[in-house]
Design a protein around this motif. Sequence first.
Motif, PDB file in Angstrom:
ATOM      1  N   ASP A 171       9.224  -6.881   3.280  1.00 13.65           N
ATOM      2  CA  ASP A 171       9.836  -5.856   2.437  1.00 13.65           C
ATOM      3  C   ASP A 171       9.277  -5.833   1.028  1.00 13.65           C
ATOM      4  OD1 ASP A 171      11.367  -5.073   4.527  1.00 13.65           O
ATOM      5  OD2 ASP A 171      13.035  -6.420   4.010  1.00 13.65           O
ATOM      6  N   ASN A 172       8.823  -6.992   0.576  1.00 12.28           N
ATOM      7  CA  ASN A 172       8.325  -7.054  -0.795  1.00 12.28           C
ATOM      8  C   ASN A 172       6.825  -7.274  -0.881  1.00 12.28           C
ATOM      9  OD1 ASN A 172      10.851  -6.716  -2.121  1.00 12.28           O
ATOM     10  ND2 ASN A 172      11.373  -8.761  -1.392  1.00 12.28           N
ATOM     11  N   PHE A 173       6.143  -7.038   0.196  1.00 11.97           N
ATOM     12  CA  PHE A 173       4.697  -7.244   0.137  1.00 11.97           C
ATOM     13  C   PHE A 173       4.063  -6.186  -0.759  1.00 11.97           C
ATOM     14  CE2 PHE A 173       0.304  -7.050   1.316  1.00 11.97           C
ATOM     15  CZ  PHE A 173      -0.026  -8.389   1.400  1.00 11.97           C
ATOM     16  N   PRO A 174       3.159  -6.608  -1.642  1.00 12.88           N
ATOM     17  CA  PRO A 174       2.583  -5.643  -2.605  1.00 12.88           C
ATOM     18  C   PRO A 174       1.584  -4.669  -2.000  1.00 12.88           C
ATOM     19  CG  PRO A 174       1.665  -7.837  -2.978  1.00 12.88           C
ATOM     20  CD  PRO A 174       2.688  -7.985  -1.901  1.00 12.88           C
ATOM     21  N   PHE A 175       2.083  -3.522  -1.623  1.00 22.22           N
ATOM     22  CA  PHE A 175       1.210  -2.409  -1.247  1.00 22.22           C
ATOM     23  C   PHE A 175       0.957  -1.556  -2.480  1.00 22.22           C
ATOM     24  CE2 PHE A 175       3.207  -3.247   2.880  1.00 22.22           C
ATOM     25  CZ  PHE A 175       2.134  -3.156   3.728  1.00 22.22           C
ATOM     26  N   VAL A 176      -0.134  -0.831  -2.455  1.00 16.35           N
ATOM     27  CA  VAL A 176      -0.360   0.219  -3.448  1.00 16.35           C
ATOM     28  C   VAL A 176      -0.928   1.403  -2.683  1.00 16.35           C
ATOM     29  CG1 VAL A 176      -1.742   0.916  -5.440  1.00 16.35           C
ATOM     30  CG2 VAL A 176      -0.742  -1.354  -5.383  1.00 16.35           C
ATOM     31  N   VAL A 177      -0.490   2.599  -3.020  1.00 11.07           N
ATOM     32  CA  VAL A 177      -1.006   3.779  -2.326  1.00 11.07           C
ATOM     33  C   VAL A 177      -1.882   4.585  -3.274  1.00 11.07           C
ATOM     34  CG1 VAL A 177      -0.395   5.951  -1.195  1.00 11.07           C
ATOM     35  CG2 VAL A 177       0.958   3.893  -0.766  1.00 11.07           C
ATOM     36  N   LEU A 178      -3.035   4.977  -2.790  1.00  9.65           N
ATOM     37  CA  LEU A 178      -3.935   5.803  -3.579  1.00  9.65           C
ATOM     38  C   LEU A 178      -4.169   7.129  -2.866  1.00  9.65           C
ATOM     39  CD1 LEU A 178      -6.740   3.223  -4.580  1.00  9.65           C
ATOM     40  CD2 LEU A 178      -4.504   3.591  -5.648  1.00  9.65           C
ATOM     41  N   GLY A 179      -3.878   8.231  -3.572  1.00  9.18           N
ATOM     42  CA  GLY A 179      -4.229   9.562  -3.062  1.00  9.18           C
ATOM     43  C   GLY A 179      -5.557   9.919  -3.677  1.00  9.18           C
ATOM     44  N   ASN A 180      -6.596   9.900  -2.883  1.00  9.50           N
ATOM     45  CA  ASN A 180      -7.953  10.004  -3.431  1.00  9.50           C
ATOM     46  C   ASN A 180      -8.498  11.437  -3.325  1.00  9.50           C
ATOM     47  OD1 ASN A 180     -10.238   8.859  -4.634  1.00  9.50           O
ATOM     48  ND2 ASN A 180     -11.233   8.527  -2.640  1.00  9.50           N
ATOM     49  N   LYS A 181      -9.600  11.655  -3.991  1.00  7.05           N
ATOM     50  CA  LYS A 181     -10.353  12.920  -4.002  1.00  7.05           C
ATOM     51  C   LYS A 181      -9.577  14.054  -4.685  1.00  7.05           C
ATOM     52  CE  LYS A 181     -12.833  11.784   0.242  1.00  7.05           C
ATOM     53  NZ  LYS A 181     -13.507  12.304   1.453  1.00  7.05           N
ATOM     54  N   ILE A 182      -8.894  13.734  -5.798  1.00  7.42           N
ATOM     55  CA  ILE A 182      -8.169  14.798  -6.484  1.00  7.42           C
ATOM     56  C   ILE A 182      -9.115  15.712  -7.253  1.00  7.42           C
ATOM     57  CG2 ILE A 182      -5.977  13.560  -6.707  1.00  7.42           C
ATOM     58  CD1 ILE A 182      -6.835  12.972  -9.627  1.00  7.42           C
ATOM     59  N   ASP A 183     -10.416  15.354  -7.290  1.00  9.23           N
ATOM     60  CA  ASP A 183     -11.372  16.229  -7.972  1.00  9.23           C
ATOM     61  C   ASP A 183     -11.695  17.468  -7.135  1.00  9.23           C
ATOM     62  OD1 ASP A 183     -14.164  15.204  -6.482  1.00  9.23           O
ATOM     63  OD2 ASP A 183     -12.581  13.695  -6.629  1.00  9.23           O
ATOM     64  N   LEU A 184     -11.396  17.403  -5.839  1.00 10.81           N
ATOM     65  CA  LEU A 184     -11.686  18.568  -4.992  1.00 10.81           C
ATOM     66  C   LEU A 184     -10.565  19.594  -5.111  1.00 10.81           C
ATOM     67  CD1 LEU A 184     -13.010  16.773  -1.783  1.00 10.81           C
ATOM     68  CD2 LEU A 184     -14.297  17.683  -3.726  1.00 10.81           C
TER      69      LEU A 184
END
Lengths: 704, 204
Positions: free
Chosen positions: B116-129
């Motif tokens: 439950d506390n594992f450090p995930f990070v989410v990246l939404g990539n390619k916002i330049d398009l």
Amino acid sequence: MEGLPGHFDVVVVGTGLVESMVAAACARVGRRVLHLDTRQYYGARNATFSLRQMGEWLRGEEEEAEAEAGAEAGAEAGAEERRGASLAVRAAPTGPSRASHAGDAAAAALFRPAEFNLDLSPQLLLCAGAMIDVLRRSGVANYLEFKPLGAHLYSAASPAAQPRLAAERVPCSKADIFLSSSLPLLQKRQLMKFLQACLARRAGGDAAAQSWLAGRAVKAAAAPDAPPPRAADESPHGSFAEFAGRQRLPDALLDVALYAILHAPRRLESSADGPSAEEGVNGVCRHLESLGVYGPSAYLANCYGSSELPQAFCRLCAVWGGTYMIHRRVSRILLDDGGRMEAVVTSEGTVRCDWLLLNADSRVELPAAPPSPPAAAPSTARCVCVLTAPVLGAEGEELALCTVFPASDEPGAPTVFALQQDAGVAVCPKGKVVLHLSAEGSAHRSARQLLEPVLQRLLELAAAAVPPPPAAAAEEEEEREEGKGEEKEEEEKKEEEGGSKKEAEKEEEEMKEEEEEEKKEEEGGSKKEAEKEEEGQMKEGTKEETLDDAAAADGGGAGEGNDERRGGEAGGGEAPPPDATPALDAPPPRVAPQVLWGAFFDLPLRSSTDGSGAALPANVLPVDDLPFAIDSEAAVERAHQLFKTICPDKPFLPSLEEYPPEPAVDEMEAEIECETPRFIDTQFTTKVEYERWLQSRSSSRTSG
Amino acid sequence: MASRKKTLLKVIILGDSGVGKTSLMNQYVNKKFSNQYKATIGADFLTKEVLVDDRLITMQIWDTAGQERFQSLGVAFYRGADSCVLVFDVNVAKTFENLDSWRDEFLIQAGPRDPDNFPFVVLGNKIDLDARVVSQKRAVAWCQAKGSVPYFETSAKEAINVEQAFQIIARNALKQDNEEDIYLPDTIDVTEQKAATASTCTNC
């Protein structure tokens, strides 16, 4: 079917150690590799399972699922039946034969799935061996973690030959030999002489012998191909046993060399049998060279189980462009007019290729193949169990190998390799121990028949080293007799017995207390787990009667065999298996080990051609199962051979310096240099975090 | 050695093929970007030293080496991960929808002590398009639902938020570092062969 290229240089089916090394080696020198495995896990015969997976595998559940999937794939392939000749490839059974599954579902439910890593084929790495060399050179070692083996031991098979000792240290370094309290002085001298003689027989041997004598690590011979300097004077010929005889090595020590160091798989019928003098001398030297390189013993173990090794090679292959498709199979081999393989039908489409490697998880249906495998199919006998305490090695030496010599009264009796692993190599939770027994299988005796006596003996000896509970009495001895044939896993029967229930309960109480303490420290876990744990201990209590009683009886039996005492004490000075006398600062004495879960099974040594390999197209290379070996040297050799067949002029898993990557020709263009990182304000859930970070950052430098 | 403070962080990057995992790594570590997409070849792991709260730590960022393409990442890839970066392409809905299965896959394979506390990070990539289909709102909602997972919108091409994201990744991974790693205190480095003789052999 997302864009699988239509052509590969090499298609490899199976992700066992040998296949993975070949795949990596080919990709490394620029071959385009497609690597598949019919299973959804890596490793084939080198797989590592969680407790639950192991249970499923033992019960053959996986097989059933695969059979269904296989039928579908078969139908597909049938539909593609087309022009030209082809060979069907069926899934071969991967499961065990003659398995007796000593665990139960409840035992498996006690633990988190990832807590156990149980090897099908446990292996160690010889420090100065070819595998470590390949791992270092190729960089694959970067993907792995290693631990040195704590204790390298040996033990005679029967109580008659070695009455009270569980195991002795394999004496190899000068220090070992000197410190050994079990070797008579004369034998010490003979052994020293013999080892020096072996070293002197190798190139640069004199220097090596000197350095060994000085207690330093022995460097591997600089040029292995150079002729030995003193070839003239009694060059090693004939068998190793004969050579040792000429060197006046006593028989007892010859056994140590043959079984514990050279790993001869079974008892030699005569001194002309077994490894040749040259092989033997090389093996002994390699062993001596391995001492003190990374640890006191000659071996390393890798963490998380032996399946990490093939997976690490697969990663190397992928890094160099290899394509991975797990849980996909090759269902058909398509032949050209000349009878060569030109393409394979995979679950993702038809792929042309120049070479095909098939491990024994696949079986090619050859026109002339005999309908059934030969009667006496060779196998490897295996036992895996989870114990509550170590049976081998002293405190801090829980990672231990013990070679149990073949019984002398049985012709062809196998050598048994007992490998004990603990949480240090991340194969089980803290406080538990995994014990692997492995031996050459026998057509007449199941793994259980071969290995159970050895397991029993190791448990008894370890239990005998623990102070026996006061309740130990003669009455229990009878039960031991009964209990021997039966199994700890046959819980229900045990419960009926009830004879020593009270004792068992008492012990259970003690066990529980001790274990709970441990549990609290290490887990501090959720309530659910604790509850499960308790349940499990109840089970343990009932289940383990046999073993407890055996232990107690053994303790009682010590009185009778008083004349054997001397041996026992000698062992105490040397390597008290599980500390015979508790160390001063060690709080509780070690508890007698109990089996929490265990299984016996035979691993058949399969061939992808059913033994009729001659009829395969020349560019289809079968990778048959290798006989069991405690080290991975044979696998390296086999992989090297296969690689040389495919790429005769290329180096095998070279270093970057030795064989730099070829520059990528197609896309050397447009790399944008980005100087300043930018930040735009987007949603971000830990804004506080970020602001704090910005502040800490602004003091050192500014950003755009 | 017994109570060592962690100085090496293993960070793994997961997500569908083509979302820009390798580019993000490359941008962060090498400050380079190549427009030419090729299914990952030659990407192994990159290391970068970072300062977090005055502690110098080495971040080892592991690429999938393309093994995710046919769902063929083995359990070995997940071993000992201190942090997991989930990447999707804001222009391709499917890559966002697959985040769930990537997260599940990670939790099953890596089996962290405290999922439950594992450090995930989410990246939404390619916002330049300019073909965006996954809104910020939707992504943030997903992250909130998974226990306030930090979310960054990134562009590996234009170096937007890449540095920032990895800083948070390092920081969160370190926070996790209490008693997590009681296992494997001293493993052996076989790549740098030391003259270990003296220390291991009983001198006599």
